[in-house]
Scaffold this motif. Structure first.
Motif, PDB file in Angstrom:
ATOM      1  N   VAL A   1       0.409  -4.227   2.276  1.00 40.07           N
ATOM      2  CA  VAL A   1       1.261  -4.006   3.440  1.00 40.07           C
ATOM      3  C   VAL A   1       1.756  -2.569   3.397  1.00 40.07           C
ATOM      4  O   VAL A   1       2.143  -2.065   2.347  1.00 40.07           O
ATOM      5  N   LYS A   2       1.748  -1.906   4.538  1.00 42.64           N
ATOM      6  CA  LYS A   2       2.232  -0.517   4.604  1.00 42.64           C
ATOM      7  C   LYS A   2       3.718  -0.461   4.264  1.00 42.64           C
ATOM      8  O   LYS A   2       4.479  -1.354   4.633  1.00 42.64           O
ATOM      9  N   MET A   3       4.119   0.634   3.633  1.00 41.14           N
ATOM     10  CA  MET A   3       5.518   0.811   3.216  1.00 41.14           C
ATOM     11  C   MET A   3       6.502   0.430   4.328  1.00 41.14           C
ATOM     12  O   MET A   3       7.454  -0.309   4.093  1.00 41.14           O
ATOM     13  N   GLU A   4       6.269   0.943   5.524  1.00 44.70           N
ATOM     14  CA  GLU A   4       7.263   0.759   6.591  1.00 44.70           C
ATOM     15  C   GLU A   4       7.260  -0.670   7.155  1.00 44.70           C
ATOM     16  O   GLU A   4       8.144  -1.017   7.927  1.00 44.70           O
ATOM     17  N   CYS A   5       6.280  -1.480   6.760  1.00 45.98           N
ATOM     18  CA  CYS A   5       6.228  -2.854   7.274  1.00 45.98           C
ATOM     19  C   CYS A   5       6.718  -3.892   6.258  1.00 45.98           C
ATOM     20  O   CYS A   5       6.821  -5.079   6.578  1.00 45.98           O
TER      21      CYS A   5
ATOM     22  N   SER B   1       0.872  -1.163   0.000  1.00 50.43           N
ATOM     23  CA  SER B   1       0.000   0.000   0.000  1.00 50.43           C
ATOM     24  C   SER B   1       0.915   1.221   0.000  1.00 50.43           C
ATOM     25  O   SER B   1       1.309   1.728   1.040  1.00 50.43           O
ATOM     26  N   VAL B   2       1.278   1.656  -1.206  1.00 50.27           N
ATOM     27  CA  VAL B   2       2.313   2.678  -1.358  1.00 50.27           C
ATOM     28  C   VAL B   2       1.885   3.996  -0.716  1.00 50.27           C
ATOM     29  O   VAL B   2       2.707   4.754  -0.211  1.00 50.27           O
ATOM     30  N   ASN B   3       0.604   4.255  -0.734  1.00 48.41           N
ATOM     31  CA  ASN B   3       0.113   5.509  -0.172  1.00 48.41           C
ATOM     32  C   ASN B   3      -0.421   5.341   1.253  1.00 48.41           C
ATOM     33  O   ASN B   3      -1.038   6.249   1.791  1.00 48.41           O
ATOM     34  N   ASN B   4      -0.153   4.149   1.811  1.00 49.82           N
ATOM     35  CA  ASN B   4      -0.607   3.856   3.171  1.00 49.82           C
ATOM     36  C   ASN B   4      -2.079   4.195   3.398  1.00 49.82           C
ATOM     37  O   ASN B   4      -2.450   4.686   4.462  1.00 49.82           O
ATOM     38  N   GLU B   5      -2.891   3.953   2.382  1.00 54.59           N
ATOM     39  CA  GLU B   5      -4.325   4.221   2.537  1.00 54.59           C
ATOM     40  C   GLU B   5      -4.942   3.112   3.376  1.00 54.59           C
ATOM     41  O   GLU B   5      -4.824   1.941   3.041  1.00 54.59           O
ATOM     42  N   GLU B   6      -5.621   3.492   4.422  1.00 56.47           N
ATOM     43  CA  GLU B   6      -6.236   2.505   5.311  1.00 56.47           C
ATOM     44  C   GLU B   6      -7.244   1.643   4.555  1.00 56.47           C
ATOM     45  O   GLU B   6      -7.439   0.480   4.845  1.00 56.47           O
ATOM     46  N   SER B   7      -7.892   2.256   3.575  1.00 58.01           N
ATOM     47  CA  SER B   7      -8.981   1.568   2.874  1.00 58.01           C
ATOM     48  C   SER B   7      -8.485   0.514   1.880  1.00 58.01           C
ATOM     49  O   SER B   7      -9.233  -0.332   1.436  1.00 58.01           O
ATOM     50  N   LYS B   8      -7.210   0.592   1.538  1.00 59.18           N
ATOM     51  CA  LYS B   8      -6.677  -0.298   0.505  1.00 59.18           C
ATOM     52  C   LYS B   8      -6.024  -1.530   1.118  1.00 59.18           C
ATOM     53  O   LYS B   8      -5.458  -1.459   2.188  1.00 59.18           O
TER      54      LYS B   8
END
Ligand code: PLP
Length: 210
Positions: A122-126, A112-119
């Motif tokens: 995996v979050k960038m930092e994870c 999830s490149v934009n760290n959108e909660e809805s998408k």
């Protein structure tokens, strides 16, 4: 209906790029037409639709990719029928696949490149940690990272989004001393931009049809 100039369209795509036809718009006949035009990689989003197409097209030598969110409780239905998973989006799913799958499965971690909660994704930092964890699972064969860009974004924003994934991939390879050769990014509206940022797999849907 598949576009009439499908062959000449496909000839515009660099040879070293894999076109995965997003088959959610395609019935079995469309898939045959695309296959005759040279596409052998198909990506489905939904378990039921996948099973139907998989069964009716057994006679063709297709590679099946799963590109949609895969629910853990449905994974057993598809996991030994697919050749590649583009949407590995949680460690719980990885754990499940490791139990169910018979031979190592090529997988992309969806980011999830934009760290959108809805998408999903995996979050960038994870992602670095997720890759590390996945390396422990012998049935998960990580081949790269996958993303979906924000719809209708301006082209400089798309440049930024795709480049983020490219740089993240490079960083992970360097830190973990592993190879993650593939980037699955780019769809009908943005694949030309994704290719500038080293996409190796483009997932095309609407542009293949008319
Ligand atoms: C539908 C779909 C595509 C292709 O989308 P188009 O915009 O029609 O090219 C790519 N990836 C995923 C995950 C999809 O669901």
């Amino acid at each position: 209906m598949v576009r009439e100039d499908i062959k000449s369209f496909l000839s515009t795509i660099p040879n070293n790029v894999t076109v995965v036809a997003a088959s959610k718009y395609a019935d079995a006949n469309d898939i045959r037409t695309l296959y005759d035009a040279g596409i052998t990689n198909f990506g489905e989003n939904r378990v039921d639709a996948f099973l139907e197409k998989y069964d009716s097209l057994q006679s063709l030598k297709l590679s099946w990719h799963f590109i949609g969110h895969l629910q853990r409780n449905k994974a057993h239905k598809v996991i030994n029928k697919i050749d590649c998973l583009h949407s590995l989006d949680s460690l719980l799913l990885a754990e499940k696949i490791n139990v169910l799958r018979e031979t190592p499965l090529d997988c992309f971690i969806e980011v999830s490149v934009n760290n959108e909660e809805s998408k999903n994704g995996v979050k960038m930092e994870c992602v670095l940690n997720s890759v590390k964890e996945c390396l422990k699972y012998e049935k998960i064969h990580l081949v790269g990272l996958m993303m979906m860009a924000v719809k209708n974004a301006a082209s400089d924003s798309l440049d930024e989004q795709f480049e983020k994934l490219h740089l993240l991939r490079n960083e992970i390879e360097e830190k973990l001393h592993i190879s993650l050769p593939y980037l699955s990014m780019g769809m009908s509206d943005d694949y030309l931009i994704a290719l500038k940022h080293h996409a190796t797999h483009i997932r095309l849907g609407r542009i293949l049809f008319k």
